[in-house]
Write a protein that holds these residues in place. Structure first.
Motif, PDB file in Angstrom:
ATOM      1  N   GLN A  46       0.823  -1.213   0.000  1.00  0.00           N
ATOM      2  CA  GLN A  46       0.000   0.000   0.000  1.00  0.00           C
ATOM      3  C   GLN A  46       0.856   1.262   0.000  1.00  0.00           C
ATOM      4  O   GLN A  46       0.490   2.277  -0.590  1.00  0.00           O
ATOM      5  N   ASN A  47       2.028   1.208   0.646  1.00  0.00           N
ATOM      6  CA  ASN A  47       2.880   2.397   0.743  1.00  0.00           C
ATOM      7  C   ASN A  47       3.385   2.862  -0.615  1.00  0.00           C
ATOM      8  O   ASN A  47       3.455   4.058  -0.909  1.00  0.00           O
ATOM      9  N   THR A  48       3.754   1.891  -1.456  1.00  0.00           N
ATOM     10  CA  THR A  48       4.332   2.219  -2.765  1.00  0.00           C
ATOM     11  C   THR A  48       3.334   2.093  -3.892  1.00  0.00           C
ATOM     12  O   THR A  48       3.554   2.611  -4.986  1.00  0.00           O
ATOM     13  N   GLY A  49       2.247   1.389  -3.665  1.00  0.00           N
ATOM     14  CA  GLY A  49       1.277   1.162  -4.725  1.00  0.00           C
ATOM     15  C   GLY A  49       1.736   0.143  -5.740  1.00  0.00           C
ATOM     16  O   GLY A  49       1.141   0.032  -6.812  1.00  0.00           O
ATOM     17  N   ASN A  50       2.771  -0.641  -5.415  1.00  0.00           N
ATOM     18  CA  ASN A  50       3.307  -1.659  -6.314  1.00  0.00           C
ATOM     19  C   ASN A  50       3.082  -3.058  -5.739  1.00  0.00           C
ATOM     20  O   ASN A  50       2.777  -3.224  -4.554  1.00  0.00           O
ATOM     21  N   PHE A  51       3.268  -4.030  -6.621  1.00  0.00           N
ATOM     22  CA  PHE A  51       3.190  -5.430  -6.204  1.00  0.00           C
ATOM     23  C   PHE A  51       4.601  -5.984  -6.053  1.00  0.00           C
ATOM     24  O   PHE A  51       5.467  -5.730  -6.886  1.00  0.00           O
ATOM     25  N   SER A  52       4.829  -6.722  -5.005  1.00  0.00           N
ATOM     26  CA  SER A  52       6.103  -7.410  -4.814  1.00  0.00           C
ATOM     27  C   SER A  52       5.863  -8.915  -4.800  1.00  0.00           C
ATOM     28  O   SER A  52       4.760  -9.378  -4.478  1.00  0.00           O
ATOM     29  N   VAL A  53       6.889  -9.649  -5.149  1.00  0.00           N
ATOM     30  CA  VAL A  53       6.781 -11.108  -5.227  1.00  0.00           C
ATOM     31  C   VAL A  53       7.174 -11.730  -3.897  1.00  0.00           C
ATOM     32  O   VAL A  53       8.233 -11.419  -3.344  1.00  0.00           O
ATOM     33  N   ARG A  54       6.321 -12.566  -3.394  1.00  0.00           N
ATOM     34  CA  ARG A  54       6.651 -13.369  -2.216  1.00  0.00           C
ATOM     35  C   ARG A  54       6.756 -14.822  -2.674  1.00  0.00           C
ATOM     36  O   ARG A  54       5.751 -15.460  -2.973  1.00  0.00           O
ATOM     37  N   LYS A  55       7.975 -15.297  -2.747  1.00  0.00           N
ATOM     38  CA  LYS A  55       8.213 -16.654  -3.239  1.00  0.00           C
ATOM     39  C   LYS A  55       7.781 -17.689  -2.208  1.00  0.00           C
ATOM     40  O   LYS A  55       7.974 -17.507  -1.006  1.00  0.00           O
ATOM     41  N   GLY A  56       7.223 -18.780  -2.710  1.00  0.00           N
ATOM     42  CA  GLY A  56       6.743 -19.842  -1.838  1.00  0.00           C
ATOM     43  C   GLY A  56       7.839 -20.805  -1.437  1.00  0.00           C
ATOM     44  O   GLY A  56       8.997 -20.700  -1.881  1.00  0.00           O
ATOM     45  N   PRO A  57       7.506 -21.804  -0.615  1.00  0.00           N
ATOM     46  CA  PRO A  57       8.498 -22.768  -0.125  1.00  0.00           C
ATOM     47  C   PRO A  57       9.075 -23.668  -1.207  1.00  0.00           C
ATOM     48  O   PRO A  57      10.055 -24.377  -0.963  1.00  0.00           O
ATOM     49  N   VAL A  58       8.499 -23.645  -2.416  1.00  0.00           N
ATOM     50  CA  VAL A  58       9.036 -24.456  -3.495  1.00  0.00           C
ATOM     51  C   VAL A  58      10.392 -23.938  -3.974  1.00  0.00           C
ATOM     52  O   VAL A  58      11.145 -24.662  -4.636  1.00  0.00           O
ATOM     53  N   PHE A  59      10.725 -22.706  -3.609  1.00  0.00           N
ATOM     54  CA  PHE A  59      12.011 -22.135  -4.004  1.00  0.00           C
ATOM     55  C   PHE A  59      13.099 -22.606  -3.034  1.00  0.00           C
ATOM     56  O   PHE A  59      13.504 -21.893  -2.116  1.00  0.00           O
ATOM     57  N   THR A  60      13.552 -23.804  -3.228  1.00  0.00           N
ATOM     58  CA  THR A  60      14.595 -24.417  -2.416  1.00  0.00           C
ATOM     59  C   THR A  60      15.196 -25.556  -3.216  1.00  0.00           C
ATOM     60  O   THR A  60      14.808 -25.802  -4.361  1.00  0.00           O
ATOM     61  N   ASN A  61      16.135 -26.290  -2.633  1.00  0.00           N
ATOM     62  CA  ASN A  61      16.754 -27.419  -3.333  1.00  0.00           C
ATOM     63  C   ASN A  61      15.952 -28.704  -3.170  1.00  0.00           C
ATOM     64  O   ASN A  61      15.696 -29.420  -4.135  1.00  0.00           O
ATOM     65  N   VAL A  62      15.577 -28.994  -1.926  1.00  0.00           N
ATOM     66  CA  VAL A  62      14.845 -30.233  -1.625  1.00  0.00           C
ATOM     67  C   VAL A  62      13.497 -29.865  -1.017  1.00  0.00           C
ATOM     68  O   VAL A  62      13.439 -29.216   0.039  1.00  0.00           O
ATOM     69  N   VAL A  63      12.420 -30.264  -1.685  1.00  0.00           N
ATOM     70  CA  VAL A  63      11.064 -30.006  -1.205  1.00  0.00           C
ATOM     71  C   VAL A  63      10.452 -31.320  -0.737  1.00  0.00           C
ATOM     72  O   VAL A  63      10.373 -32.283  -1.502  1.00  0.00           O
ATOM     73  N   LEU A  64      10.038 -31.364   0.521  1.00  0.00           N
ATOM     74  CA  LEU A  64       9.282 -32.504   1.025  1.00  0.00           C
ATOM     75  C   LEU A  64       7.801 -32.169   0.936  1.00  0.00           C
ATOM     76  O   LEU A  64       7.293 -31.325   1.690  1.00  0.00           O
ATOM     77  N   ALA A  65       7.103 -32.773  -0.007  1.00  0.00           N
ATOM     78  CA  ALA A  65       5.657 -32.594  -0.160  1.00  0.00           C
ATOM     79  C   ALA A  65       4.981 -33.693   0.649  1.00  0.00           C
ATOM     80  O   ALA A  65       4.698 -34.781   0.148  1.00  0.00           O
ATOM     81  N   ASP A  66       4.749 -33.406   1.918  1.00  0.00           N
ATOM     82  CA  ASP A  66       4.262 -34.426   2.844  1.00  0.00           C
ATOM     83  C   ASP A  66       2.770 -34.660   2.657  1.00  0.00           C
ATOM     84  O   ASP A  66       1.972 -33.723   2.648  1.00  0.00           O
ATOM     85  N   GLU A  67       2.402 -35.942   2.492  1.00  0.00           N
ATOM     86  CA  GLU A  67       1.009 -36.340   2.253  1.00  0.00           C
ATOM     87  C   GLU A  67       0.416 -35.563   1.089  1.00  0.00           C
ATOM     88  O   GLU A  67      -0.613 -34.890   1.210  1.00  0.00           O
ATOM     89  N   ILE A  68       1.058 -35.676  -0.039  1.00  0.00           N
ATOM     90  CA  ILE A  68       0.704 -34.879  -1.216  1.00  0.00           C
ATOM     91  C   ILE A  68      -0.722 -35.139  -1.681  1.00  0.00           C
ATOM     92  O   ILE A  68      -1.363 -34.261  -2.270  1.00  0.00           O
ATOM     93  N   ASN A  69      -1.256 -36.325  -1.425  1.00  0.00           N
ATOM     94  CA  ASN A  69      -2.601 -36.642  -1.902  1.00  0.00           C
ATOM     95  C   ASN A  69      -3.700 -36.104  -0.990  1.00  0.00           C
ATOM     96  O   ASN A  69      -4.879 -36.393  -1.190  1.00  0.00           O
ATOM     97  N   ARG A  70      -3.345 -35.292   0.009  1.00  0.00           N
ATOM     98  CA  ARG A  70      -4.366 -34.677   0.865  1.00  0.00           C
ATOM     99  C   ARG A  70      -4.823 -33.319   0.336  1.00  0.00           C
ATOM    100  O   ARG A  70      -5.793 -32.757   0.846  1.00  0.00           O
ATOM    101  N   ALA A  71      -4.124 -32.794  -0.659  1.00  0.00           N
ATOM    102  CA  ALA A  71      -4.498 -31.500  -1.228  1.00  0.00           C
ATOM    103  C   ALA A  71      -5.271 -31.714  -2.534  1.00  0.00           C
ATOM    104  O   ALA A  71      -5.031 -32.687  -3.250  1.00  0.00           O
ATOM    105  N   PRO A  72      -6.188 -30.810  -2.878  1.00  0.00           N
ATOM    106  CA  PRO A  72      -6.959 -30.963  -4.118  1.00  0.00           C
ATOM    107  C   PRO A  72      -6.084 -30.779  -5.355  1.00  0.00           C
ATOM    108  O   PRO A  72      -4.941 -30.323  -5.276  1.00  0.00           O
ATOM    109  N   ALA A  73      -6.672 -31.087  -6.499  1.00  0.00           N
ATOM    110  CA  ALA A  73      -5.916 -31.090  -7.761  1.00  0.00           C
ATOM    111  C   ALA A  73      -5.315 -29.728  -8.079  1.00  0.00           C
ATOM    112  O   ALA A  73      -4.225 -29.645  -8.656  1.00  0.00           O
ATOM    113  N   LYS A  74      -6.004 -28.652  -7.736  1.00  0.00           N
ATOM    114  CA  LYS A  74      -5.492 -27.317  -8.047  1.00  0.00           C
ATOM    115  C   LYS A  74      -4.153 -27.080  -7.358  1.00  0.00           C
ATOM    116  O   LYS A  74      -3.242 -26.473  -7.929  1.00  0.00           O
ATOM    117  N   VAL A  75      -4.023 -27.549  -6.125  1.00  0.00           N
ATOM    118  CA  VAL A  75      -2.769 -27.378  -5.389  1.00  0.00           C
ATOM    119  C   VAL A  75      -1.697 -28.318  -5.928  1.00  0.00           C
ATOM    120  O   VAL A  75      -0.540 -27.940  -6.093  1.00  0.00           O
TER     121      VAL A  75
END
Length: 351
Positions: free
Chosen positions: A119-148
Motif C-alpha cells: 500500500q505504501n508504494t502502490g506496487n506489487f512485490s513477489v513473495r516466493k513460496g516454499p518451493v524455491f529451495t533445493n529439496v522439497v518434502l511434499a508431505d502427504e501430497i494426496n491430501r491436497a486438491p488437484a489445483k494445489v
C-alpha cells in the motif's frame, strides 16, 4: 542369468561401440572416476544408516533423483521414517530443505508464491513460496486438491515457477520428494496420471524386519538426535552427474528397455498377452527415458561405466509401477502393478 553369462556379457559390453565410439579405452581411463563415484555413494549410504534403520532403498532412490534431476514418490503407512529419510538426506547433502504439509485447505499460492500489494508504494512485490529451495518434502501430497497439486507440475517439469506475469527459475539442484499414505483414503485426492508421470520413481516403503524393528524400538525418539556428517557438496553432486553422463548403454539394451515399455501397450508383439487384460493404459515414452536414467545410476552404484540387463531389471518396478493404469480385472483378481511388471520381465527376451 548365471555367472558365466554375466561375465561374457560384461566382456561384450566393454567392447561395444556406442554412438560410433568404442568405450573400452574410456573404461580404463575413467575407471578411477567411476570408482570414486561409487565410494561417494557408499559413503552417503553409510552416513544415512547411522540414523535410519532398513531404509536403504529410500536413500538410493533419493540419490538417483539428485543425480538424474528427477523426483521421487514415497508411499507407505505412517511411522516408517519417510520424513526422517528426507531430512537426513538434506543434512548429509548440505542442500536447502523445506517441508510443505499438504492439507485440503492448502492454496496454490501457499506452494509457489504470490504477488503482494504494498500500500505504501502502490506496487506489487513477489513473495516466493516454499518451493524455491533445493529439496522439497511434499508431505502427504494426496491430501491436497488437484489445483494445489498442479502448482507443483511446472516446478517439477520445467524447474521454474510463474508468479503473475513473470517466470522465475528454481534453485539447482531441485527435487521434489513426495509422500503419501496408501491406506487412509478419507479426505484424500488421487494424484492425476499426468502428475504421477512426472515422478522418476515410486518407492514402496515397507515394514521393517523383526530384527530391524528391535533396533528401532531400542533407539525410539533418539534417531533424530544422531548427527550425520555433510558428505555431499555441490561439487560432488556435479561430479556424480558428470560421471552419470559418461555411463554408456549399448543399443541392444536400449531396445530391451523399449520392448519392456511397449509390452504394456501391446505394441511390440502385435497380440494380447496373458496380462493385457490387467492394463487399461500403458507406460508413456517418458518411462523409457526414466528407465535408461535409472539403469545408468544402478551401474554407477556398482562403479561401472556401462549398463547391464540386470540394471534394467532392478530399476523396472520403481520406474513403471506408478505409470501403469490397471483395469477393473486387476482389482478384482488382486493383481498389483509389481506383479504385472515381473511377468513382463520374464516375457521380454533378455539380450
Amino acid at each position: 542369468m548365471d555367472k558365466n553369462n554375466i561375465n561374457s556379457t560384461l566382456t561384450g559390453f566393454e567392447n561395444t561401440e556406442v554412438n560410433g565410439q568404442g568405450n573400452s579405452g574410456e573404461n580404463i581411463q575413467d575407471s578411477a572416476i567411476f570408482e570414486n563415484c561409487r565410494k561417494i555413494l557408499d559413503e552417503c549410504r553409510a552416513e544415512a544408516a547411522k540414523r535410519l534403520v532398513g531404509q536403504g532403498q529410500v536413500i538410493d532412490a533419493i540419490l538417483t533423483a539428485i543425480i538424474t534431476g528427477g523426483h521421487v514418490l514415497l508411499e507407505g503407512v505412517p511411522g516408517l521414517a519417510k520424513t526422517l529419510a528426507v531430512k537426513t538426506f538434506a543434512e548429509l547433502s548440505g542442500l536447502d530443505f523445506k517441508r510443505i504439509q499438504f492439507t485440503p485447505d492448502l492454496l496454490p499460492a501457499d506452494v509457489s508464491g504470490t504477488l503482494i500489494y504494498e500500500q505504501n508504494t502502490g506496487n506489487f512485490s513477489v513473495r516466493k513460496g516454499p518451493v524455491f529451495t533445493n529439496v522439497v518434502l511434499a508431505d502427504e501430497i494426496n491430501r491436497a486438491p488437484a489445483k494445489v497439486q498442479s502448482a507443483l507440475l511446472e516446478a517439477m517439469a520445467e524447474k521454474q515457477v510463474t508468479i503473475g506475469e513473470k517466470t522465475y527459475p528454481l534453485p539447482q539442484p531441485f527435487l521434489v520428494l513426495a509422500t503419501q499414505n496408501p491406506i487412509e483414503q478419507e479426505g484424500t485426492y488421487n494424484l492425476p496420471e499426468a502428475e504421477l508421470d512426472r515422478f522418476l520413481l515410486k518407492v514402496l516403503v515397507s515394514y521393517p524386519t523383526p530384527q530391524e524393528e528391535i533396533q528401532i524400538v531400542k533407539t525410539a525418539g533418539k534417531a533424530g538426535d544422531v548427527a550425520v556428517k555433510k558428505v555431499l557438496s555441490a561439487q560432488k553432486i556435479k561430479d556424480l552427474q558428470s560421471a552419470f553422463e559418461k555411463v554408456v548403454c549399448a543399443d541392444k539394451i536400449i531396445e530391451y528397455m523399449v520392448n519392456i515399455v511397449s509390452v504394456t501397450r501391446n505394441l511390440n508383439t502385435g497380440r494380447r498377452t496373458e496380462f493385457s487384460k490387467y492394463i487399461s493404459f500403458g507406460a508413456s515414452p517418458r518411462s523409457g527415458i526414466a528407465l535408461l536414467q535409472c539403469s545408468k545410476v544402478k551401474a554407477l552404484f556398482a562403479g561401472r561405466s556401462f549398463v547391464l540387463p540386470e540394471d534394467v531389471k532392478n530399476a523396472a518396478c520403481e520406474v513403471l509401477r506408478h505409470r501403469l493404469v490397471l483395469s477393473y480385472e486387476a482389482a478384482a483378481d488382486g493383481i498389483t502393478a509389481d506383479e504385472i511388471i515381473s511377468k513382463i520381465l520374464t516375457f521380454v527376451p533378455v539380450p
